[in-house]
Design an enzyme around this catalytic site. Sequence first.
Site, PDB file in Angstrom:
ATOM      1  N   ASP A 135       3.552  36.873 -22.099  1.00  0.00           N
ATOM      2  CA  ASP A 135       3.434  35.997 -21.648  1.00  0.00           C
ATOM      3  C   ASP A 135       4.682  35.071 -21.101  1.00  0.00           C
ATOM      4  O   ASP A 135       5.295  35.115 -22.115  1.00  0.00           O
ATOM      5  CB  ASP A 135       2.021  35.420 -21.518  1.00  0.00           C
TER       6      ASP A 135
ATOM      7  N   ASN B  43     -10.584  30.504 -26.935  1.00  0.00           N
ATOM      8  CA  ASN B  43     -11.296  30.834 -26.345  1.00  0.00           C
ATOM      9  C   ASN B  43     -11.569  32.442 -26.198  1.00  0.00           C
ATOM     10  O   ASN B  43     -12.009  33.088 -25.057  1.00  0.00           O
ATOM     11  CB  ASN B  43     -10.554  30.295 -24.773  1.00  0.00           C
TER      12      ASN B  43
ATOM     13  N   HIS C 217      -8.794  34.883 -24.915  1.00  0.00           N
ATOM     14  CA  HIS C 217      -7.913  35.010 -24.365  1.00  0.00           C
ATOM     15  C   HIS C 217      -6.589  35.717 -25.346  1.00  0.00           C
ATOM     16  O   HIS C 217      -6.416  35.745 -26.100  1.00  0.00           O
ATOM     17  CB  HIS C 217      -7.049  33.908 -23.720  1.00  0.00           C
TER      18      HIS C 217
ATOM     19  N   GLU D  93      -7.211  34.558 -19.643  1.00  0.00           N
ATOM     20  CA  GLU D  93      -7.914  33.848 -19.793  1.00  0.00           C
ATOM     21  C   GLU D  93      -9.918  34.391 -19.737  1.00  0.00           C
ATOM     22  O   GLU D  93      -9.874  35.631 -18.491  1.00  0.00           O
ATOM     23  CB  GLU D  93      -8.020  32.588 -18.415  1.00  0.00           C
TER      24      GLU D  93
HETATM   25  C1  F6R Z   1       1.242  33.586 -26.362  1.00  0.00           C
HETATM   26  C2  F6R Z   1      -0.455  34.183 -26.454  1.00  0.00           C
HETATM   27  C3  F6R Z   1      -1.572  34.051 -26.996  1.00  0.00           C
HETATM   28  C4  F6R Z   1      -1.448  33.646 -28.290  1.00  0.00           C
HETATM   29  C5  F6R Z   1      -2.651  32.860 -28.523  1.00  0.00           C
HETATM   30  C6  F6R Z   1      -2.730  32.606 -30.241  1.00  0.00           C
HETATM   31  O1  F6R Z   1       2.460  34.378 -26.606  1.00  0.00           O
HETATM   32  O2  F6R Z   1      -0.320  35.545 -25.720  1.00  0.00           O
HETATM   33  O3  F6R Z   1      -2.001  34.643 -26.303  1.00  0.00           O
HETATM   34  O4  F6R Z   1      -1.178  35.023 -29.046  1.00  0.00           O
HETATM   35  O5  F6R Z   1      -3.062  31.661 -27.826  1.00  0.00           O
HETATM   36  O6  F6R Z   1      -1.919  31.740 -30.080  1.00  0.00           O
HETATM   37  P1  F6R Z   1      -1.376  30.892 -31.549  1.00  0.00           P
HETATM   38  O7  F6R Z   1      -0.512  32.192 -32.417  1.00  0.00           O
HETATM   39  O8  F6R Z   1      -0.257  30.119 -31.876  1.00  0.00           O
HETATM   40  O9  F6R Z   1      -2.601  30.659 -32.417  1.00  0.00           O
END
Ligand code: F6R
Length: 244
Positions: free
Chosen positions: A67, A136, A138, A143
């Site tokens: 992403d 959340n 995701h 989302e």
């Molecule tokens: C980033 C992504 C997000 C993260 C998630 C957790 O490429 O796909 O879904 O995996 O927000 O982020 P961290 O690892 O920083 O807690």
Amino acid sequence: MKITVFDDHQALSFQVAQMMVAQIKNKPDSVICLASGETPFLAYHLLPTLLLDEGVDHQQFTLIGLDEWVNIPSQNTGSCSYFLHTTLIGPLKLSLSQFKLFDGMAPDLQTECDSMDEFISKRGGIDLMVVGIGMNGHIGFNEPGVSTELYAHVIDLDDTTQTVGQKYFADKTTLGQGITLGLKHLQEANAAILMASGDRKAHIMKATLEGPIDPLIPSTIIRNHPNGLVMLDQKAASLLTPNE
Ligand code: F6R
């Protein structure tokens, strides 16, 4: 789906890195889709040395970026592109044909999505996805409430994602939309690893693994994946109901 709990973040990261090595060893032309963020950082950091130690040829696999933030240039140190370049693409000296990342600055984001979908399908789909989880629930930028039938798409970011996402940026940054692979890609991937680490992920991991499978918590879809692995450290697993 299988759940494995590790003593700490280090043990978790080491195991994920080893699984990536095994994937590339067993299928050198694997298509591997990777999240950015704090959770997988150490696993990616360990990967180049492990590949070298095991003598695994990594010149044939393809890396896909899960992403990207829309309207954030790849040179911005908070971008997913910057993260994957500095942790893996640079250290592994991947050739230009070996990776594909979303361009969040692309003039036509739908074309960007179509190009990613086509790139993946031409290579026969994704062999392994390594994803994190947002506060959340995701996955990527899928989302809460997103359709489980989507491939790559552009999405308005949830308030939680806009707020938590500030941690990646040097200055306060407007984060309105994301461009992401869809949950359909996750469901169709041959294998998917969901990593979670630390106390702050304990509540969402309990909801992910013990609540109903619910589109409002996109991460719950991992439970339907026949080759889904949820890999947690003890802190992220601390609220799970112990096995009898
Ligand atoms: C980033 C992504 C997000 C993260 C998630 C957790 O490429 O796909 O879904 O995996 O927000 O982020 P961290 O690892 O920083 O807690």
